[in-house]
Design a protein around this motif. Structure first.
Motif, mmCIF file in Angstrom:
data_model
loop_
_atom_site.group_PDB
_atom_site.id
_atom_site.type_symbol
_atom_site.label_atom_id
_atom_site.label_comp_id
_atom_site.label_asym_id
_atom_site.label_seq_id
_atom_site.Cartn_x
_atom_site.Cartn_y
_atom_site.Cartn_z
ATOM 1 N N ASP A 172 0.854 -1.184 0.000
ATOM 2 C CA ASP A 172 0.000 0.000 0.000
ATOM 3 C C ASP A 172 0.897 1.244 0.000
ATOM 4 O O ASP A 172 1.395 1.664 1.044
ATOM 5 N N VAL A 173 1.095 1.848 -1.157
ATOM 6 C CA VAL A 173 2.056 2.943 -1.258
ATOM 7 C C VAL A 173 1.630 4.168 -0.444
ATOM 8 O O VAL A 173 2.474 4.909 0.072
ATOM 9 N N ARG A 174 0.335 4.380 -0.316
ATOM 10 C CA ARG A 174 -0.119 5.562 0.430
ATOM 11 C C ARG A 174 -0.016 5.376 1.937
ATOM 12 O O ARG A 174 -0.150 6.337 2.689
ATOM 13 N N SER A 175 0.262 4.150 2.369
ATOM 14 C CA SER A 175 0.427 3.912 3.809
ATOM 15 C C SER A 175 1.823 4.315 4.283
ATOM 16 O O SER A 175 2.071 4.405 5.490
ATOM 17 N N TRP A 176 2.716 4.530 3.325
ATOM 18 C CA TRP A 176 4.110 4.843 3.664
ATOM 19 C C TRP A 176 4.410 6.261 3.194
ATOM 20 O O TRP A 176 4.543 6.527 2.000
ATOM 21 N N GLU A 177 4.470 7.179 4.138
ATOM 22 C CA GLU A 177 4.570 8.599 3.788
ATOM 23 C C GLU A 177 5.864 8.961 3.071
ATOM 24 O O GLU A 177 5.931 9.987 2.385
ATOM 25 N N LYS A 178 6.878 8.118 3.189
ATOM 26 C CA LYS A 178 8.145 8.410 2.522
ATOM 27 C C LYS A 178 8.212 7.845 1.104
ATOM 28 O O LYS A 178 9.246 7.969 0.446
ATOM 29 N N TYR A 179 7.132 7.226 0.628
ATOM 30 C CA TYR A 179 7.181 6.633 -0.706
ATOM 31 C C TYR A 179 7.442 7.718 -1.755
ATOM 32 O O TYR A 179 6.751 8.742 -1.794
ATOM 33 N N GLY A 180 8.444 7.481 -2.594
ATOM 34 C CA GLY A 180 8.857 8.459 -3.594
ATOM 35 C C GLY A 180 10.095 9.239 -3.202
ATOM 36 O O GLY A 180 10.614 10.018 -4.008
ATOM 37 N N SER A 181 10.601 9.017 -1.976
ATOM 38 C CA SER A 181 11.716 9.843 -1.501
ATOM 39 C C SER A 181 13.037 9.506 -2.182
ATOM 40 O O SER A 181 13.913 10.371 -2.286
ATOM 41 N N LEU A 182 13.206 8.276 -2.654
ATOM 42 C CA LEU A 182 14.463 7.942 -3.328
ATOM 43 C C LEU A 182 14.584 8.689 -4.654
ATOM 44 O O LEU A 182 15.653 9.200 -4.997
ATOM 45 N N THR A 183 13.489 8.757 -5.376
ATOM 46 C CA THR A 183 13.505 9.406 -6.688
ATOM 47 C C THR A 183 12.930 10.815 -6.646
ATOM 48 O O THR A 183 12.774 11.455 -7.692
ATOM 49 N N HIS A 184 12.598 11.279 -5.452
ATOM 50 C CA HIS A 184 12.176 12.667 -5.242
ATOM 51 C C HIS A 184 10.958 13.036 -6.106
ATOM 52 O O HIS A 184 10.973 14.023 -6.843
ATOM 53 N N GLN A 185 9.926 12.219 -5.999
ATOM 54 C CA GLN A 185 8.702 12.488 -6.746
ATOM 55 C C GLN A 185 7.473 12.222 -5.887
ATOM 56 O O GLN A 185 7.530 11.483 -4.907
ATOM 57 N N SER A 186 6.376 12.821 -6.274
ATOM 58 C CA SER A 186 5.113 12.678 -5.558
ATOM 59 C C SER A 186 4.350 11.463 -6.068
ATOM 60 O O SER A 186 4.383 11.148 -7.265
ATOM 61 N N ILE A 187 3.632 10.796 -5.164
ATOM 62 C CA ILE A 187 2.825 9.650 -5.568
ATOM 63 C C ILE A 187 1.845 10.032 -6.674
ATOM 64 O O ILE A 187 1.638 9.290 -7.634
ATOM 65 N N ASP A 188 1.248 11.182 -6.546
ATOM 66 C CA ASP A 188 0.225 11.593 -7.509
ATOM 67 C C ASP A 188 0.774 11.783 -8.915
ATOM 68 O O ASP A 188 0.011 11.777 -9.894
ATOM 69 N N ASP A 189 2.095 11.938 -9.033
ATOM 70 C CA ASP A 189 2.712 12.107 -10.349
ATOM 71 C C ASP A 189 3.153 10.780 -10.957
ATOM 72 O O ASP A 189 3.629 10.753 -12.101
ATOM 73 N N MET A 190 2.997 9.705 -10.216
ATOM 74 C CA MET A 190 3.475 8.402 -10.676
ATOM 75 C C MET A 190 2.421 7.699 -11.523
ATOM 76 O O MET A 190 1.219 7.881 -11.337
ATOM 77 N N GLN A 191 2.901 6.858 -12.423
ATOM 78 C CA GLN A 191 2.015 6.027 -13.219
ATOM 79 C C GLN A 191 1.621 4.795 -12.427
ATOM 80 O O GLN A 191 2.232 4.452 -11.406
ATOM 81 N N ALA A 192 0.586 4.099 -12.905
ATOM 82 C CA ALA A 192 0.156 2.867 -12.253
ATOM 83 C C ALA A 192 1.262 1.823 -12.319
ATOM 84 O O ALA A 192 2.013 1.751 -13.295
ATOM 85 N N ALA A 193 1.388 1.005 -11.279
ATOM 86 C CA ALA A 193 2.376 -0.071 -11.273
ATOM 87 C C ALA A 193 2.001 -1.091 -12.342
ATOM 88 O O ALA A 193 0.854 -1.538 -12.406
ATOM 89 N N PRO A 194 2.953 -1.468 -13.216
ATOM 90 C CA PRO A 194 2.626 -2.342 -14.347
ATOM 91 C C PRO A 194 2.707 -3.833 -14.026
ATOM 92 O O PRO A 194 2.488 -4.653 -14.912
#
Length: 484
Positions: A159-181
């Protein structure tokens, strides 16, 4: 200067201080063994081999782990393509997925060995670590960061939204990410949630599924690395490496699931750059790819290693039709000096042999370059400057200066891995000794012809050697020879 490396997570060069004094732990992503190795795989392996060698030179006991992903969608698809294939189709007919994976794993091992990439301390396979993956999934579910699929497929998602640091390695926001393929969105809370476990699907081989608390299935790609690195290096380790193309989603997902499980995980993230073809991304569809096998058909392993390892590891390495020729010329300059200096030591009085002794000497400028985020281009500049100085010392019969240059060159080539690949040029084997004896006999005939002023015969001997690929160089101490 202290060791300093660029950390992708913080986007800055930081001082490297090992978590355990006197030791260093490194994990870098190996291959998904669904095909032959491509040049990007090999460049990455050489970059982290250079890093390993330098850490060891700096006195650290290094533990290296490089995984093998031997179960994956692509592997199963390739094996499915072999069903009903005929000899000559370019695939092994009716090859089981696990046999295909093992066959390609051996191709990677052969390429690594040929190009002098040292074997890792451990090289675990994903299929050998299913219990560790189950334990990690269970921890994530318990901590509220993973859930079984909502459609009874047997999938388990992070659950990516359960982890507030998700996106911190690549410095991007969850909302800007594409669906996981990696799985369809039907059973997900969020399209960006990625698969930790994939339920077995109709039509997939029964051997490609394992029992689990969530039903029979197989691991997701990202989960594999987190489970394996934790087993061999612990929940916190020094460096995680891989190609820049793995930064997202693979490494982002690795970091998220591991830290969400309560692991400190990697202290540094290091990523090597890509290889391009005359400024463009390599692509099979436009026919501008070049494989390690093709490179090795054009040049020796040492030349190929020199080329793939000559750029800064974080930069793009651009391949051009003349790239290997340029690398070969650089290697020949290094080998030429080593050969002449060692030959002089054999021929001249004992004081020369002592001056050209085996003790290594690492130039400070080389060490400073390697300490500074593994600046191999600057280190190579020091190496070639030392070769030039050594040749000058030989010409001037300065035994001390030539000896120091030789010891320095040998130390630098060793730490760069240019002295122990399968194509090493040192004349040490029976075939090399036999070739040297034959060439020396021809050179003796040439010396006799020159002494008798029979220039035509002397030139004919030189030309015949050149036709066989033997280059003769006349020096103040007599003729020397080299291949190429």
């Amino acid at each position: 200067m202290s060791l300093r490396f660029y950390d992708t997570a913080t986007a800055q060069v930081r001082d490297f201080v090992p978590l355990v004094e006197g030791k260093a732990s490194l994990y870098y992503c190996g291959a998904t063994v669904q095909g032959l190795p491509h040049v990007g795989h090999i460049r990455s392996a050489i970059a982290f081999d250079q890093l390993t060698r330098w850490l060891r030179y700096r006195g650290l006991a290094v533990t290296v782990v490089r995984n093998v992903t031997d179960i994956d969608d692509k592997i199963l698809a390739k094996a499915a393509d072999s069903v009903g294939a005929q000899p000559g189709d370019g695939v092994v007919p009716d090859e089981p997925w696990w046999a295909l994976a093992y066959r390609y794993e051996q191709e990677f091992a052969r390429a690594y060995d040929t190009l002098g990439v040292q074997r890792p301390t451990y090289e675990p396979r994903a299929t050998g670590h299913i219990p560790e993956m189950h334990a990690l999934i269970a921890t994530l579910i318990e901590r509220g960061h993973a859930y079984p699929a909502l459609d009874d497929s047997g999938d388990v998602y992070f659950d990516v939204r359960s982890w507030e640091k998700y996106g911190s390695l690549t410095h991007q926001s969850i909302d800007d990410m594409q669906a996981a393929p990696d799985a369809g969105p039907r059973g997900k809370r969020d399209p960006r949630d990625f698969a930790l476990w994939k339920g077995h699907k109709e039509g997939e081989p029964g051997t490609a599924a394992w029992d689990s608390p969530w039903g029979r299935g197989r691991p997701g790609w990202h989960l594999e690395c987190s489970a394996m690195v934790t087993k061999y290096l612990g929940t916190e380790f020094d460096i995680h490496g891989g190609g820049l193309d793995l930064r997202f989603p693979h490494h982002e997902n690795e970091m998220a699931q591991s830290q969400a499980a309560g692991h400190g995980f990697a202290n540094f993230w290091m990523h090597n750059g890509m290889v391009t073809f005359e400024g463009e991304k390599m692509s099979k569809s436009i026919g501008n790819t070049v494989s390690p096998e093709q490179m090795l058909a054009q040049a020796s392993p040492r030349v190929v290693r020199y080329y793939l390892g000559q750029a800064h590891y974080r930069s793009v390495l651009d391949y051009r039709p003349t790239s290997l020729q340029e690398a070969a010329a650089a290697v020949e300059r290094i080998d030429g000096f080593i050969s002449k200096a060692q030959a002089k030591a054999d021929k001249l009085p004992e004081e020369w042999q002592d001056a050209l002794g085996p003790e290594a000497y690492m130039p400070q400028a080389f060490a400073d370059a390697m300490d500074d985020d593994l600046n191999v281009p600057q280190a190579l500049a020091v190496l070639h400057e030392t070769v030039r100085a050594g040749n000058t010392a030989l010409a001037e019969n300065d035994a001390d200066a030539a000896g120091q240059a030789l010891r320095s060159v040998l130390a630098m080539t060793s730490v760069l891995g240019l002295d122990d690949t399968a194509g090493a040029a040192a004349a040490s084997g029976p075939a090399d000794a036999a070739l040297d004896a034959l060439v020396q006999e021809r050179l003796s005939e040439r010396r006799q012809a020159r002494a008798e002023k029979d220039w035509a015969r002397a030139d004919a001997i030189r030309d015949s050697l050149a036709a066989a690929g033997i280059t003769v160089e006349d020096t103040a101490d007599g003729a020397t020879w080299s291949v190429g």
